[in-house]
Design a protein around this motif. Structure first.
Motif, short mmCIF file in Angstrom:
data_model
loop_
_atom_site.label_atom_id
_atom_site.label_comp_id
_atom_site.label_asym_id
_atom_site.label_seq_id
_atom_site.Cartn_x
_atom_site.Cartn_y
_atom_site.Cartn_z
N GLY A 1 10.26 -4.23 -7.00
CA GLY A 1 10.19 -5.26 -8.03
C GLY A 1 8.75 -5.47 -8.45
N SER A 2 8.24 -6.69 -8.24
CA SER A 2 6.85 -6.99 -8.58
C SER A 2 5.97 -7.06 -7.32
CB SER A 2 6.77 -8.31 -9.34
OG SER A 2 7.23 -9.36 -8.51
N THR A 3 6.45 -6.49 -6.23
CA THR A 3 5.72 -6.53 -4.96
C THR A 3 5.33 -5.12 -4.53
OG1 THR A 3 6.95 -8.50 -4.26
CG2 THR A 3 5.82 -7.25 -2.54
N ALA A 4 4.07 -4.95 -4.19
CA ALA A 4 3.61 -3.69 -3.60
C ALA A 4 3.82 -3.79 -2.10
CB ALA A 4 2.14 -3.46 -3.91
N VAL A 5 4.50 -2.80 -1.53
CA VAL A 5 4.79 -2.78 -0.10
C VAL A 5 3.97 -1.66 0.53
CG1 VAL A 5 6.59 -2.52 1.65
CG2 VAL A 5 7.13 -3.64 -0.53
N TYR A 6 3.17 -2.04 1.50
CA TYR A 6 2.37 -1.08 2.27
C TYR A 6 2.95 -0.99 3.67
CZ TYR A 6 -1.16 -1.05 -1.37
OH TYR A 6 -1.82 -0.91 -2.58
N ARG A 7 3.32 0.20 4.09
CA ARG A 7 3.84 0.43 5.43
C ARG A 7 2.78 1.23 6.21
NH1 ARG A 7 8.65 -1.62 4.78
NH2 ARG A 7 9.87 -1.18 2.94
N VAL A 8 2.36 0.64 7.31
CA VAL A 8 1.31 1.24 8.12
C VAL A 8 1.95 1.84 9.37
CG1 VAL A 8 -0.89 0.84 9.29
CG2 VAL A 8 -0.29 -0.52 7.28
N ARG A 9 1.58 3.10 9.68
CA ARG A 9 2.11 3.78 10.87
C ARG A 9 0.95 4.35 11.68
NH1 ARG A 9 4.99 8.50 9.10
NH2 ARG A 9 4.01 8.30 7.08
N GLY A 10 1.16 4.47 12.98
CA GLY A 10 0.17 5.09 13.84
C GLY A 10 -0.76 4.08 14.47
N LYS A 11 -2.03 4.42 14.54
CA LYS A 11 -3.04 3.57 15.17
C LYS A 11 -3.82 2.82 14.09
CE LYS A 11 -6.90 3.64 18.39
NZ LYS A 11 -7.70 4.46 19.30
N GLN B 1 5.60 -0.19 12.40
CA GLN B 1 5.51 1.15 12.99
C GLN B 1 4.12 1.48 13.54
OE1 GLN B 1 7.21 4.18 10.48
NE2 GLN B 1 8.76 2.76 9.71
N VAL B 2 3.29 0.45 13.69
CA VAL B 2 1.97 0.66 14.30
C VAL B 2 2.15 0.66 15.81
CG1 VAL B 2 -0.31 -0.37 14.67
CG2 VAL B 2 0.69 -0.33 12.38
N ASN B 3 1.63 1.70 16.46
CA ASN B 3 1.80 1.79 17.91
C ASN B 3 0.57 1.37 18.68
OD1 ASN B 3 0.09 4.00 17.62
ND2 ASN B 3 1.76 5.47 17.67
#
Length: 119
Positions: A14-24, A51-53
């Motif tokens: 929609g009008s939202t930017a989604v940032y998905r962070v993975r890893g360290k 998903q950040v470990n």
């Protein structure tokens, strides 16, 4: 993906930017994410850390500084553990930015505010 790598994916919902962070989530990842947030054309952002470990506390300091310096952005942070939430709060990021830990559910949809009266 190596355990030390950080990957940041962006999508628009929609009008939202989604940032998905993975890893360290370490300093270089935090600087990269901060740059992306500062340059993001959309006002509403959601940053998902589920998903950040591994979190490096310095990365939280870097991102906190960015969030405070960009008061025109409405950023929500998801997928954090209590330690990370506590650190963000110590660095001046308000609890309203953590929908899953907010005291009152209706606050989730209210505009997010920052400390020092910035809005």
């Amino acid at each position: 993906m190596p355990a030390c790598a950080c990957v940041i994916d962006r999508e628009v919902n929609g009008s939202t930017a989604v940032y998905r962070v993975r890893g360290k989530f370490e300093s270089s990842c935090a600087w990269d994410l901060s740059r992306r947030i500062a340059q993001e054309p959309l006002r509403d952002l959601l940053v998902d850390f589920a998903q950040v470990n591994d979190f490096v506390d310095y990365g939280i300091a870097v991102l906190s500084s960015c969030l405070i310096e960009t008061p025109h952005k409405q950023v929500r942070l998801l997928g954090l553990r209590q330690h990370q939430v506590r650190l963000f709060k110590y660095f001046g990021v308000e609890p309203e930015q953590f929908p899953e830990t907010a005291a009152a559910a209706p606050e989730e949809t209210a505009p997010l505010r920052r400390l020092q009266g910035l809005a």
